[in-house]
Design a protein around this motif. Sequence first.
Motif, PDB file in Angstrom:
ATOM      1  N   ILE A   1       0.841  -1.202   0.000  1.00 51.17           N
ATOM      2  CA  ILE A   1       0.000   0.000   0.000  1.00 51.17           C
ATOM      3  C   ILE A   1       0.875   1.250   0.000  1.00 51.17           C
ATOM      4  CG2 ILE A   1      -1.707   1.294   1.341  1.00 51.17           C
ATOM      5  CD1 ILE A   1      -2.721  -1.405   2.415  1.00 51.17           C
TER       6      ILE A   1
ATOM      7  N   ASP B   1      -8.226   7.488  -0.357  1.00 51.18           N
ATOM      8  CA  ASP B   1      -7.873   6.669  -1.513  1.00 51.18           C
ATOM      9  C   ASP B   1      -8.087   5.184  -1.241  1.00 51.18           C
ATOM     10  OD1 ASP B   1      -6.968   8.980  -2.847  1.00 51.18           O
ATOM     11  OD2 ASP B   1      -5.006   8.815  -1.897  1.00 51.18           O
ATOM     12  N   ARG B   2      -7.937   4.837   0.032  1.00 52.83           N
ATOM     13  CA  ARG B   2      -8.015   3.414   0.376  1.00 52.83           C
ATOM     14  C   ARG B   2      -8.286   3.290   1.872  1.00 52.83           C
ATOM     15  NH1 ARG B   2      -3.780  -0.840  -2.200  1.00 52.83           N
ATOM     16  NH2 ARG B   2      -4.616  -2.773  -1.330  1.00 52.83           N
TER      17      ARG B   2
END
Length: 370
Positions: free
Chosen positions: A35, A281-282
Amino acid sequence: MKVSQVLHMNGGVGEASYANNSLVQQQVLSLTKSIREEAITSLYCSAYPNSLAIADLGCSSGPNTLLVVSEFIKVVEKLCRELNHESPEYKVFLNDLPGNDFNNIFRSLDNFKKRLHGETETEMDQCYISGVPGSFYGRIFPNQSLHFVHSSYSLMWLSKVPENVNNNKGNIYMARTSPSNVLTAYYNQFQSDFSLFLKCRAKEVVEGGRMILTFLGRKSDKKYSKECCYIWELMAIALNDMVLQGTIKEEELDTFNIPQYTPSPSEVKLEVLKEGSFTIDRLGVSEVNWNALDQWNALACESQMSESLGDGAYNVMQCMRAVSEPLLVRHFGESIIDELFDRYQEILVDRMSKEKTKFVNVTVVLTRNP
């Protein structure tokens, strides 16, 4: 109690030091590596900056402290080679509370730069590393000075013990038997602290800058879920046993509460959306065993299982001791510590032999809005 004056991991390199008992945290960093690499690549390729400022908040000290910094530089250097770009200047800021063992970090910097030079084949004369003591629940950097902010296993620590939790009798954290006002007080303190954290970082991070934050958290909507509270409930059992024995006064236990909140993904998301300066974003969860050596213990033969369980409980106890001992010493005094953790280890051996025990991690990737 002012948490900023008390909270720190055990320093040095002794048996109970954080440096020697942070394998769980290292595994969490490993789980989130891909990530970070994706976010670093996106950040660099969006502007190809000549200078990059990186901050690691809650850096602690020991083998994990410079892992993310090393990883960041390696990713950027690889991109520079592929794109035939000159290496940027790196400004690295290592932040933690003033009680952190910064001296241990500073002593390791020369070897860190030599090792990084060997791994990247790049001179590290443009890599400037500074220690920045102070609470991240306030401003610690100039306006629009950071490109990349990382924090792992730090933001679950609150700025203070929540107010109005004096009726949390027999507990040291949120628990199944905690009154509803205690659960509410913990959540309100998390909301206040995390909102302030986001406001401060919004001023410090450049437009398009990235933040990656990993909390010790929970999947469940229940604030007292075993996913996050069980590890402290077992310590509370040991402390209650010592009250019955007369080693600790009951009022001492009833006035001790851990300044921590382990949020769910939805709680993290809500505060980010409310503050409004960052785009998510995540957002996701991962798990790691309480005993970070379980993957090796799983290979042990049956004749070794009893020994493995004892070793596993010892590893978990040492990890928790490295994290919580300064808080416990401040409240109860140093004389009870060895007995407390001996009792705690016995309880861990019993529970870990009967249950699967895992920590839940909540990771969010954020981009600073225009």
